[in-house]
Design a protein around this motif. Structure first.
Motif, short mmCIF file in Angstrom:
data_model
loop_
_atom_site.label_atom_id
_atom_site.label_comp_id
_atom_site.label_asym_id
_atom_site.label_seq_id
_atom_site.Cartn_x
_atom_site.Cartn_y
_atom_site.Cartn_z
N LEU A 43 0.83 -1.21 0.00
CA LEU A 43 0.00 0.00 0.00
C LEU A 43 0.86 1.26 0.00
O LEU A 43 0.53 2.25 -0.66
N ARG A 44 1.97 1.23 0.74
CA ARG A 44 2.87 2.39 0.73
C ARG A 44 3.47 2.59 -0.66
O ARG A 44 3.63 3.74 -1.12
N SER A 45 3.78 1.50 -1.32
CA SER A 45 4.30 1.60 -2.69
C SER A 45 3.24 2.16 -3.63
O SER A 45 3.54 2.92 -4.56
N SER A 49 3.42 5.53 -6.02
CA SER A 49 3.48 5.24 -7.44
C SER A 49 2.89 6.38 -8.27
O SER A 49 2.21 7.27 -7.75
N GLU A 50 3.11 6.32 -9.58
CA GLU A 50 2.60 7.35 -10.47
C GLU A 50 1.09 7.26 -10.66
O GLU A 50 0.47 8.20 -11.17
N SER A 51 0.49 6.16 -10.23
CA SER A 51 -0.97 6.02 -10.36
C SER A 51 -1.72 6.75 -9.25
O SER A 51 -2.95 6.86 -9.30
N ILE A 62 -6.89 18.44 -10.56
CA ILE A 62 -6.42 17.07 -10.31
C ILE A 62 -4.89 17.09 -10.37
O ILE A 62 -4.31 17.68 -11.28
N ILE A 63 -4.26 16.45 -9.40
CA ILE A 63 -2.80 16.49 -9.28
C ILE A 63 -2.26 15.07 -9.23
O ILE A 63 -2.80 14.22 -8.52
N TRP A 64 -1.19 14.83 -9.99
CA TRP A 64 -0.45 13.57 -9.92
C TRP A 64 0.83 13.84 -9.11
O TRP A 64 1.83 14.32 -9.65
N PRO A 65 0.81 13.60 -7.80
CA PRO A 65 1.93 14.03 -6.95
C PRO A 65 3.25 13.36 -7.27
O PRO A 65 4.31 13.94 -7.01
N ASN A 66 3.21 12.16 -7.81
CA ASN A 66 4.45 11.43 -8.09
C ASN A 66 4.87 11.52 -9.56
O ASN A 66 5.75 10.79 -10.00
N ILE A 170 2.66 13.08 0.37
CA ILE A 170 3.06 11.68 0.16
C ILE A 170 3.81 11.16 1.38
O ILE A 170 3.61 10.02 1.82
N GLU A 171 4.65 12.01 1.95
CA GLU A 171 5.37 11.61 3.17
C GLU A 171 4.39 11.36 4.32
O GLU A 171 4.53 10.40 5.08
N ALA A 172 3.38 12.24 4.45
CA ALA A 172 2.39 12.09 5.52
C ALA A 172 1.55 10.83 5.32
O ALA A 172 1.26 10.10 6.28
N LEU A 173 1.14 10.55 4.09
CA LEU A 173 0.36 9.34 3.81
C LEU A 173 1.18 8.08 4.10
O LEU A 173 0.67 7.11 4.68
N THR A 174 2.44 8.11 3.71
CA THR A 174 3.31 6.96 3.96
C THR A 174 3.50 6.74 5.45
O THR A 174 3.44 5.60 5.95
N HIS A 175 3.70 7.84 6.18
CA HIS A 175 3.88 7.74 7.64
C HIS A 175 2.61 7.21 8.30
O HIS A 175 2.68 6.38 9.22
N GLN A 176 1.45 7.68 7.82
CA GLN A 176 0.20 7.21 8.42
C GLN A 176 -0.01 5.72 8.18
O GLN A 176 -0.51 5.01 9.07
N LEU A 177 0.37 5.23 7.03
CA LEU A 177 0.27 3.79 6.77
C LEU A 177 1.21 3.00 7.69
O LEU A 177 0.87 1.90 8.13
#
Length: 396
Positions: A43-45, A49-51, A62-66, A170-177
């Motif tokens: 899930l972190r990956s 990811s670009e998706s 709409i934003i593609w953060p990666n 993205i860092e916050a989402l990864t940390h929350q996971l």
């Protein structure tokens, strides 16, 4: 509102659902833990990811953060300031036009506005077409499927760009996971998993907004040890709760589910007093008044409503979990303590301060004192004011 320092311009809040799915082919605890950890890593990956896509609510953005913070419409670039996204958020009358708003947020405001984003994932991926391959495997296994409710908050500065914000999100989402994985493993019981849930709390300055992950279904009474650790971590006093679910921060423009007004005194003009001083309540309460809840208490419900408002303060500060009592529950409490006869329940008889004191003691376990004011110039002595000593027992 989110009160922030002078360097914060906009608060970005991203919410979304991620499907946690894994197959457990063994009941061995360590093997199960390994599978759960690998699933969270997947899930972190996925978030990295670009998706991964972020859609700004009530706007066409709409934003593609990666993908180097690529965004649409094309006027938005990675170097666009975060606070400039407010121009694209549509008011009700603009929803059909799709045009950006002409309003700009004041740069001198001390209150940060909130931009809501939705976490999404592209489901189509470019690639070569191939024929499907079907396989059949017969084995006994336990399939786990859980929906994870992600909810992250990031404070951006006035000079932060969309690209800067994407990196933070993205860092916050990864940390929350990662925090969700930790909570899931800590509360795992055999093959049963508890859903982790993020909760936001607004702490006293300068700490600000923090997020804690709790297991769904576990009451606050079983999270005392975790809350004590949080008090120590953030150097908070132990004479009041900060991390109970009732203390959760309520974001602007989110209606309260119960429909009651909150803190109406903040919208009122303070009275002008000669040789006087205005004191305001700290914390949040719900305003209860005549004719609410489909109860016709006109002419006799004054103290009932005042008592309900007082109870709501203790509830919403996290001191008690008891719901705000109804008129009948208040009357029954007075019968239970021997103050009234059984016929009092369901009646239209009014109550006063003595009865309010009795109900607070019986239902909430609170000790209170009634002060008699003889004249307007009289002030109670300092030792007569209520203290927080009786609240310390309720905090843990």
């Amino acid at each position: 509102m989110v009160v922030v320092d002078s360097e914060t311009a906009t608060v970005l809040r991203v919410k979304g659902l991620l499907e946690f799915r894994c197959q457990l082919d063994s009941t061995d605890e360590q093997l199960v833990r390994n599978v759960i950890s690998r699933t969270f890593e997947t899930l972190r990956s996925q978030v990295k990811s670009e998706s991964c896509v972020l859609a700004v609510s009530d706007s066409p953005v709409i934003i593609w953060p990666n993908k180097d913070a690529y965004a649409t419409p094309e006027e938005i670039t990675p170097s666009t300031l975060c606070e400039d996204m407010h121009q694209w958020i549509q008011a009700d009358e603009q929803e059909s036009s799709g045009k950006k708003s002409s309003k700009k947020k004041s740069k001198k405001s001390s209150v940060a506005s909130v931009i809501n984003l939705r976490l999404m994932t592209e489901v189509t991926k470019p690639g070569p077409l191939s024929a499907p391959i079907l396989t059949k495997t017969v084995l006994k296994s336990h399939f786990v499927s859980v929906t994870l409710p992600l909810d992250c908050v990031v404070c951006t500065g006035r000079s932060d760009t969309i690209k800067d914000a994407c990196e933070q999100l993205i860092e916050a989402l990864t940390h929350q996971l990662c925090e969700m994985e930790k909570v899931t493993l800590q509360n795992m019981k055999g093959m049963t998993l508890l859903v982790p849930e993020p909760v936001h709390f607004l702490l006293p300055e300068p700490k600000g907004l923090v997020t804690v992950v709790y297991p769904v279904g576990v009451p606050d009474s079983q999270l005392v040890a975790q809350r004590k650790e949080l008090h120590q971590q953030f150097e908070l006093p132990d004479d009041r709760p900060y991390f109970r679910r009732a203390n959760a921060y309520h974001f602007p423009n989110e209606p309260y589910k119960d429909g009651y007004l909150r803190n109406p005194h903040l919208a009122l003009t303070h009275p002008t007093l000669d040789n006087g001083k205005v004191y305001l309540v700290q914390g949040i309460y719900s305003y209860h008044h005549y004719m609410q809840d489909r109860v016709d208490d006109n002419g006799w419900g004054c103290a009932y409503r005042s008592l309900q408002t007082i109870c709501s303060w203790f509830q919403q500060q996290g001191y008690v979990e008891l719901p705000v009592p109804t008129h009948k529950e208040i009357q029954q409490a007075l019968v239970d303590v021997g103050d009234k006869q059984a016929s009092f329940v369901g009646s239209r008889q009014w109550i006063g301060s003595i009865e309010v004191q009795a109900v607070l003691s019986h239902l909430l376990g609170l000790t209170s004192k009634i002060l008699f004011v003889r004249e307007l110039s009289w002030r109670p002595k300092a030792e007569n004011w209520p203290t927080t000593s009786s609240l310390k027992e309720l905090q843990s």
